[in-house]
Design a protein around this motif. Structure first.
Motif, PDB file in Angstrom:
ATOM      1  N   GLN A  72       0.821  -1.232   0.000  1.00 39.29           N
ATOM      2  CA  GLN A  72       0.000   0.000   0.000  1.00 39.29           C
ATOM      3  C   GLN A  72       0.847   1.271   0.000  1.00 39.29           C
ATOM      4  N   HIS A 102       2.263   3.477   1.508  1.00 40.71           N
ATOM      5  CA  HIS A 102       2.488   4.195   2.760  1.00 40.71           C
ATOM      6  C   HIS A 102       3.405   5.392   2.607  1.00 40.71           C
ATOM      7  N   LEU A 103       2.987   6.315   1.784  1.00 39.05           N
ATOM      8  CA  LEU A 103       3.687   7.600   1.735  1.00 39.05           C
ATOM      9  C   LEU A 103       2.929   8.554   2.651  1.00 39.05           C
ATOM     10  N   ILE A 104       3.648   9.535   3.195  1.00 37.27           N
ATOM     11  CA  ILE A 104       2.970  10.517   4.037  1.00 37.27           C
ATOM     12  C   ILE A 104       2.295  11.531   3.122  1.00 37.27           C
ATOM     13  N   TYR A 131       0.888  14.395   3.163  1.00 36.94           N
ATOM     14  CA  TYR A 131       1.052  15.849   3.094  1.00 36.94           C
ATOM     15  C   TYR A 131       2.504  16.262   2.809  1.00 36.94           C
ATOM     16  N   LEU A 132       3.360  15.270   2.587  1.00 33.14           N
ATOM     17  CA  LEU A 132       4.738  15.595   2.222  1.00 33.14           C
ATOM     18  C   LEU A 132       4.942  15.277   0.740  1.00 33.14           C
TER      19      LEU A 132
END
Ligand SMILES: Nc1ncnc2c1ncn2[C@@H]1O[C@H](COP(=O)(O)OP(=O)(O)OP(=O)(O)O)[C@@H](O)[C@H]1O
Ligand SMILES: [Mg+2]
Lengths: 234, 432
Positions: A91, A93-95, A97-98
């Protein structure tokens, strides 16, 4: 001969009456490319988690780069994971809002020091230099997964672990990702990939099949290695 | 990187962070207001209660005895006993002199009143002389400003108060003026024992008590009219006092019954009885008596108000801590995937806890600063509406509020941080 980077000795993971992993023995050489396949619930994720220092075995020993990690506490597992392992998830899993480059820099931050130039270089390697300042939501799934790979690689880990890294990608992106793996393999990174996709499984030098927590097959593919899933047009 | 992440989280979670800030604003403003009022209120309540009159009266010992024994307030043995005007400034030299806020001498008298331009006399009326205003430099170098004006803040005055040493004007009690149709600006004559003096009516006061039947003059004018130079009948004293306890009550019965240690403690505490005792030491022939109800209620009200304010501060702090803890926990649970990811990427527990703590603290700081200024505003509103005066802002409150805020946010973060510590990356990252 190549040195052993990873060795599982009689490893079991027991959840109540369920043996997610049952007496696994496995050794992986540095620079190897290994696929783990098997039906759902066979223990693939459990195994990857233990190798990736995110979980500990109930029984047995895990020796990673000559260190027995099976009885380490949480803080030293974190340290070992940070220094030696690169993780890629199905999945992404990037942040959210960055930006892409900032997501890569987060991994640098917790490893040592954020360095934007280095992070840009990593993105360039996965062909995303021009998308570096986009937010994850503005990237395609394949691009997001490539950001994840850049993030996993930024601290030069010895082992790259992927739990179905191509599971959410179409064939085109799958090829791009596999191609990146291939380049990493040439650079000497040890790659361990869990996959349901036979094609992706076939690219590796070696393939193990899990069922009910046991390795039921261990196939040497070095003969055909390097042929499957070439990028179209190459 | 760290700050960029914090900043972006704050922005992204702005509704939740605004809720936290709002909670903090409420809590801090309430605490700030309460503490400022609490610290300012000791004075304020006393000043407020002072409008009910002086809380200590000093009279000649014989006059006091007659009044205690027979309830006499007039006649032989009462009206012919005097204190010395020259003693009065000694009040400021007693141990608790600093607690004596105001004091005025009183001299009672009688004279025959007539109005210029009207035939005949109105009759004998009561007068009292005092300082309407008094400014003096004491032997200690201290500047003194007192007078009846500060002791009778509830008076409604038509016309004007007498100025200091304005000896050719008088003020009339409202009833006296009404009954005899005397108005501000009228000229009146007072006669006593052959002494005749002319005055202008400068003001008419409404006290609501028996003084409304009397004429108010400056002390020296009464002394002249009555031929009683340097004499006064009584002194009204307003003092800040400590609420009585058993020791004070025992001492009030008889100071000699105290052991030397007890005496020392009592003497060096601002009990009404101790202050009275010390007044008697400097005023010759004087007997100082507290005006009971007022003196006691001052202390009790003060204690109760303080208790109430402390209670409100504590409750609002607990309330804030609970609200903050809910909000932070919710925010952390909402972000558990992201925080689990950071762990997977190699963040130690403490690093993630620090991240969350700093977010909360920054939000708290923001809310705290806003809340502080709001609280100062509240304090002033309370000061104006309840005590009718400006409330001094105590610097100390900033420190106290900051410390409370720090611990409240820290405490409020505990559940969230415990959740964080226990969070396993595998649980959130392979979520199916
Ligand atoms: N935390 C846990 N508690 C109890 N049982 C668990 C836990 N994690 C995994 N299991 C069980 O262990 C077994 C192996 O799970 P695992 O996630 O390793 O399977 P998998 O091979 O990765 O399957 P999939 O291909 O569906 O991802 C499953 O039966 C699963 O239900
Ligand atoms: Mg799995």
């Amino acid at each position: 001969m190549a040195e052993k980077i990873l060795e599982l000795k009689n490893v079991s993971k027991i959840y109540g009456s369920l043996k997610a992993l049952a007496d696994i023995n496995l050794s992986v050489n540095a620079g190897d490319w290994l696929s783990i396949m098997g039906p759902s619930g066979s223990g693939k994720t459990t195994m990857i988690n233990i190798i990736g220092c995110m979980d500990t075995p109930s029984l047995g020993n895990v020796i990673l780069d000559n260190v027995d990690i099976s009885r380490e506490n949480a803080a030293s597992l974190t340290r070992i994971r940070r220094d030696k392992i690169g993780l890629i998830f199905q999945q992404f899993h990037l942040i959210s809002y960055l930006t892409a480059v900032e997501n890569v820099m987060v991994a640098q931050y917790y490893h040592s020091m954020p360095d934007e130039d280095e992070a840009m270089e990593a993105l360039e390697k996965v062909g995303l230099k021009d998308r570096a300042h986009h937010l994850p939501a503005q990237l395609s799934g394949g691009e997001q997964q490539r950001v994840c790979i850049a993030r996993a690689l930024i601290n030069s880990p010895q082992i790259l672990l992927g739990d179905e890294p191509t599971g959410n990608l179409d064939e085109e992106n799958e090829r791009i990702v596999v191609d990146i793996f291939r380049r990493l393999h040439d650079e000497g990174v040890t790659i361990i990939i869990v996959t349901h996709d036979p094609e992706v499984g076939d690219v590796a030098q070696r393939k193990i099949i899990l069922e009910h927590g046991k390795i039921i097959d261990d196939i040497d593919q070095s003969a055909t290695f390097g042929e499957a899933l070439k990028l179209k047009g190459k | 990187m760290f700050w960029r992440m914090i900043f972006k989280t704050l922005v992204r979670q702005k509704s939740k962070m605004l809720m936290i800030a709002f909670t903090v604003i409420l809590g801090v403003s309430l605490s700030t207001a309460m503490m400022n009022v609490m610290l300012g209120v000791g004075d304020k309540v006393n000043r407020e209660l002072k409008v009910y009159g002086a809380n200590i009266t000093v009279r000649h010992k014989d006059a006091a005895l007659m009044s205690d024994l027979y309830g006499l307030t007039e006649g032989l043995g009462v009206n012919d006993k005097f204190l010395y005007e020259e003693d009065i400034f000694k009040l400021k030299t007693i141990f608790w002199g600093f607690n004596i806020l105001d004091f005025v001498p009183m001299l009672d008298g009688k004279a025959v009143l007539s109005v210029k331009g009207r035939a005949g006399v109105i009759g004998e009326v009561s007068l009292f002389g005092t300082w309407t205003e008094k400014h003096a430099i004491l032997s200690t170098g201290e500047e003194l400003a007192t007078g009846l004006k500060t002791l009778r803040t509830w008076w409604e005055v038509e016309g004007e108060w007498l100025d200091e040493d304005e000896n050719n004007s008088v003020m009339l009690g409202k009833n006296l003026a009404l009954k005899n149709k005397i108005h501000v600006g009228d000229a009146v004559t007072l006669t006593n024992n052959g002494v005749v003096k002319n005055f202008i009516v400068k003001g008419i006061f409404n006290d609501g008590g028996t003084d409304d039947e009397k004429i108010l003059m400056n002390l020296s004018a009464v002394q002249e009219l009555m031929n009683l130079n340097g004499k006064i009948s009584s002194i009204e004293v307003s003092a800040l006092t400590t609420p009585d306890n058993d020791l004070a009550r025992k001492a009030a019965q008889d100071p000699k019954s105290l052991s030397p240690d007890e005496y020392e403690t009592w003497y060096c505490t601002a009990y009404v009885s101790a202050i009275c005792h010390q007044i008697q030491e400097v005023i010759r022939d004087g007997v100082a008596k507290p005006v009971r109800q007022v003196a006691e209620s001052e202390g009790t009200i003060l204690n109760k108000t303080t208790l109430l304010m402390i209670l409100i501060t504590i409750l609002s702090s607990i309330g804030s801590a609970l609200a903050i803890s809910n909000l932070i926990t919710a925010s952390v649970i909402e972000r558990s995937q992201e925080l689990g990811l950071l762990k997977a990427l190699g963040a130690y527990n403490w690093q993630i806890a620090l991240l969350v703590l700093i977010e909360v603290m920054l939000t708290g700081l923001f809310g705290g600063i806003l809340g502080y200024f709001l609280g100062i505003g509240f304090a002033q509103i309370i000061g104006q509406t309840v005590f009718g005066s400006y409330i001094e802002i105590a610097r100390m409150v900033i420190l106290i509020v900051a410390v409370i805020l720090f611990f409240v946010t820290l405490l409020g973060s505990v559940p969230a941080i415990r959740y964080l510590m226990a969070l396993k990356p595998t649980e959130v990252l392979h979520g199916k």
